[in-house]
Design a protein around this motif. Sequence first.
Motif, PDB file in Angstrom:
ATOM      1  N   PRO A 153       0.808  -1.237   0.000  1.00 62.22           N
ATOM      2  CA  PRO A 153       0.000   0.000   0.000  1.00 62.22           C
ATOM      3  C   PRO A 153       0.834   1.276   0.000  1.00 62.22           C
ATOM      4  O   PRO A 153       0.341   2.327  -0.407  1.00 62.22           O
ATOM      5  CB  PRO A 153      -0.835  -0.128   1.280  1.00 62.22           C
ATOM      6  CG  PRO A 153      -0.079  -1.100   2.140  1.00 62.22           C
ATOM      7  CD  PRO A 153       0.578  -2.054   1.197  1.00 62.22           C
ATOM      8  N   HIS A 154       2.088   1.194   0.450  1.00 60.17           N
ATOM      9  CA  HIS A 154       2.881   2.405   0.524  1.00 60.17           C
ATOM     10  C   HIS A 154       3.339   2.893  -0.845  1.00 60.17           C
ATOM     11  O   HIS A 154       3.750   4.054  -0.977  1.00 60.17           O
ATOM     12  CB  HIS A 154       4.113   2.176   1.414  1.00 60.17           C
ATOM     13  CG  HIS A 154       5.172   1.347   0.752  1.00 60.17           C
ATOM     14  ND1 HIS A 154       5.168  -0.028   0.788  1.00 60.17           N
ATOM     15  CD2 HIS A 154       6.267   1.701   0.016  1.00 60.17           C
ATOM     16  CE1 HIS A 154       6.215  -0.489   0.119  1.00 60.17           C
ATOM     17  NE2 HIS A 154       6.896   0.522  -0.360  1.00 60.17           N
ATOM     18  N   VAL A 155       3.255   2.061  -1.869  1.00 63.81           N
ATOM     19  CA  VAL A 155       3.828   2.420  -3.168  1.00 63.81           C
ATOM     20  C   VAL A 155       3.111   3.618  -3.778  1.00 63.81           C
ATOM     21  O   VAL A 155       3.744   4.563  -4.273  1.00 63.81           O
ATOM     22  CB  VAL A 155       3.801   1.208  -4.122  1.00 63.81           C
ATOM     23  CG1 VAL A 155       4.310   1.611  -5.505  1.00 63.81           C
ATOM     24  CG2 VAL A 155       4.665   0.080  -3.560  1.00 63.81           C
ATOM     25  N   TRP A 156       1.767   3.604  -3.740  1.00 67.06           N
ATOM     26  CA  TRP A 156       1.028   4.746  -4.281  1.00 67.06           C
ATOM     27  C   TRP A 156       1.315   6.011  -3.475  1.00 67.06           C
ATOM     28  O   TRP A 156       1.448   7.101  -4.051  1.00 67.06           O
ATOM     29  CB  TRP A 156      -0.476   4.456  -4.276  1.00 67.06           C
ATOM     30  CG  TRP A 156      -0.919   3.591  -5.411  1.00 67.06           C
ATOM     31  CD1 TRP A 156      -1.273   2.276  -5.351  1.00 67.06           C
ATOM     32  CD2 TRP A 156      -1.043   3.963  -6.787  1.00 67.06           C
ATOM     33  NE1 TRP A 156      -1.607   1.809  -6.591  1.00 67.06           N
ATOM     34  CE2 TRP A 156      -1.491   2.817  -7.498  1.00 67.06           C
ATOM     35  CE3 TRP A 156      -0.840   5.151  -7.492  1.00 67.06           C
ATOM     36  CZ2 TRP A 156      -1.720   2.824  -8.876  1.00 67.06           C
ATOM     37  CZ3 TRP A 156      -1.063   5.169  -8.868  1.00 67.06           C
ATOM     38  CH2 TRP A 156      -1.495   4.026  -9.545  1.00 67.06           C
ATOM     39  N   ALA A 157       1.430   5.884  -2.170  1.00 67.54           N
ATOM     40  CA  ALA A 157       1.741   7.053  -1.333  1.00 67.54           C
ATOM     41  C   ALA A 157       3.124   7.604  -1.661  1.00 67.54           C
ATOM     42  O   ALA A 157       3.323   8.825  -1.735  1.00 67.54           O
ATOM     43  CB  ALA A 157       1.650   6.672   0.146  1.00 67.54           C
ATOM     44  N   VAL A 158       4.087   6.707  -1.874  1.00 69.85           N
ATOM     45  CA  VAL A 158       5.440   7.146  -2.232  1.00 69.85           C
ATOM     46  C   VAL A 158       5.430   7.826  -3.592  1.00 69.85           C
ATOM     47  O   VAL A 158       6.067   8.872  -3.785  1.00 69.85           O
ATOM     48  CB  VAL A 158       6.410   5.937  -2.237  1.00 69.85           C
ATOM     49  CG1 VAL A 158       7.767   6.333  -2.805  1.00 69.85           C
ATOM     50  CG2 VAL A 158       6.574   5.401  -0.825  1.00 69.85           C
ATOM     51  N   ALA A 159       4.698   7.262  -4.551  1.00 69.16           N
ATOM     52  CA  ALA A 159       4.614   7.862  -5.886  1.00 69.16           C
ATOM     53  C   ALA A 159       4.009   9.263  -5.824  1.00 69.16           C
ATOM     54  O   ALA A 159       4.482  10.195  -6.486  1.00 69.16           O
ATOM     55  CB  ALA A 159       3.783   6.967  -6.806  1.00 69.16           C
ATOM     56  N   LEU A 160       2.946   9.418  -5.021  1.00 71.73           N
ATOM     57  CA  LEU A 160       2.313  10.725  -4.872  1.00 71.73           C
ATOM     58  C   LEU A 160       3.260  11.717  -4.190  1.00 71.73           C
ATOM     59  O   LEU A 160       3.378  12.877  -4.614  1.00 71.73           O
ATOM     60  CB  LEU A 160       1.029  10.587  -4.055  1.00 71.73           C
ATOM     61  CG  LEU A 160       0.282  11.886  -3.724  1.00 71.73           C
ATOM     62  CD1 LEU A 160      -0.158  12.594  -5.002  1.00 71.73           C
ATOM     63  CD2 LEU A 160      -0.916  11.588  -2.821  1.00 71.73           C
ATOM     64  N   ALA A 161       3.953  11.251  -3.158  1.00 70.45           N
ATOM     65  CA  ALA A 161       4.871  12.142  -2.438  1.00 70.45           C
ATOM     66  C   ALA A 161       5.997  12.620  -3.341  1.00 70.45           C
ATOM     67  O   ALA A 161       6.347  13.809  -3.341  1.00 70.45           O
ATOM     68  CB  ALA A 161       5.444  11.408  -1.220  1.00 70.45           C
ATOM     69  N   TRP A 162       6.585  11.719  -4.126  1.00 72.56           N
ATOM     70  CA  TRP A 162       7.652  12.126  -5.046  1.00 72.56           C
ATOM     71  C   TRP A 162       7.138  13.126  -6.076  1.00 72.56           C
ATOM     72  O   TRP A 162       7.818  14.098  -6.419  1.00 72.56           O
ATOM     73  CB  TRP A 162       8.230  10.897  -5.749  1.00 72.56           C
ATOM     74  CG  TRP A 162       9.298  10.178  -4.995  1.00 72.56           C
ATOM     75  CD1 TRP A 162       9.288   8.881  -4.576  1.00 72.56           C
ATOM     76  CD2 TRP A 162      10.568  10.702  -4.580  1.00 72.56           C
ATOM     77  NE1 TRP A 162      10.448   8.566  -3.912  1.00 72.56           N
ATOM     78  CE2 TRP A 162      11.258   9.663  -3.911  1.00 72.56           C
ATOM     79  CE3 TRP A 162      11.189  11.948  -4.705  1.00 72.56           C
ATOM     80  CZ2 TRP A 162      12.534   9.838  -3.374  1.00 72.56           C
ATOM     81  CZ3 TRP A 162      12.459  12.121  -4.166  1.00 72.56           C
ATOM     82  CH2 TRP A 162      13.114  11.081  -3.514  1.00 72.56           C
ATOM     83  N   ALA A 163       5.930  12.891  -6.598  1.00 77.22           N
ATOM     84  CA  ALA A 163       5.367  13.781  -7.614  1.00 77.22           C
ATOM     85  C   ALA A 163       5.138  15.184  -7.059  1.00 77.22           C
ATOM     86  O   ALA A 163       5.518  16.186  -7.675  1.00 77.22           O
ATOM     87  CB  ALA A 163       4.065  13.202  -8.158  1.00 77.22           C
TER      88      ALA A 163
END
Length: 307
Positions: free
Chosen positions: A276-286
């Motif tokens: 589940p953290h992958v989408w959160a990490v992708a959003l944070a980087w963006a």
Amino acid sequence: MAGSTGPAGPSGSPAPAGPTDLAALAARHGLTVSGARPSLPEYVRQLWARRHFISAFATAKLTAQYSQARLGQLWQLMTPLLNAAVYYLIFGVLLGTADHVPDFVPFLVTGVFIWTFTANSITAGTRAVSGNLGLVRALHFPRAALPIALALQQLQQLLFSLGALIVILVGFGQFPTASWLLAVPALLLQAGFNTGLSMAMARIAAHTPDVSQLMPFLLRTWMYASGVMWSVDKVVGDRNLPHLVALALQYNPAAVYIDLVRFALIDSFTADRLPPHVWAVALAWAVLCAAGGFLYFWKAEERYGRG
């Protein structure tokens, strides 16, 4: 004397107005310093007002990119495909990576296409200002329009190339499913990340041109660490890597966006539960790169094109 503009000079005539008086006069009449950096809200408004220019500039650059080549726009497809063929020969055949990764060809081709999107956006950013000095010096417009337009050009090129990627996926048994829709938000997040990096590199390269010569080496190193040709999860799980190295590999933004698109398009990835953290990490980087890159570029707005 009534009507005088300043204290009397030696001859009795009014003395010339000083710099402070002239600045006050200019302020009263709404005059600003030529080339001065506008406020952030005003800068955003100026960019929005020039959105049609940004779109047209991106399309013109895309059309002209391969205009001198006989195959023209086909090189947009052939370049990542030829890279994928080379990587398949080296990593899939000679090094045997294909034996440990299911659906290796879709895995590899997807990784190459998504990585190329980021790499080309960064490379284009290094030339955004230095490659358009005539435009920068001749016309007044928010300079961020240039790296944004070039990042948009790379997004257009990716969308054009996705047709070939879909054909390859179908040819290797990966047929469209509902999960393919997840590629859309993944690519949008990656586009925001790429645009922020493009703006940051545009500022750096505008004042340090040698950076553009260094970028191919940095990008090649980053590519090898991003799981384009091998599985990050498998390496982290099978090898006793130092904790910080494992975290760096797992939270590497390029690897995160590649994994999200693979998860959306490839059955053997979709069958596994995506952490589940992958989408959160992708959003944070963006968000971090888009906002940070924009602010970093805007801070030097008045210096572009000088010197």
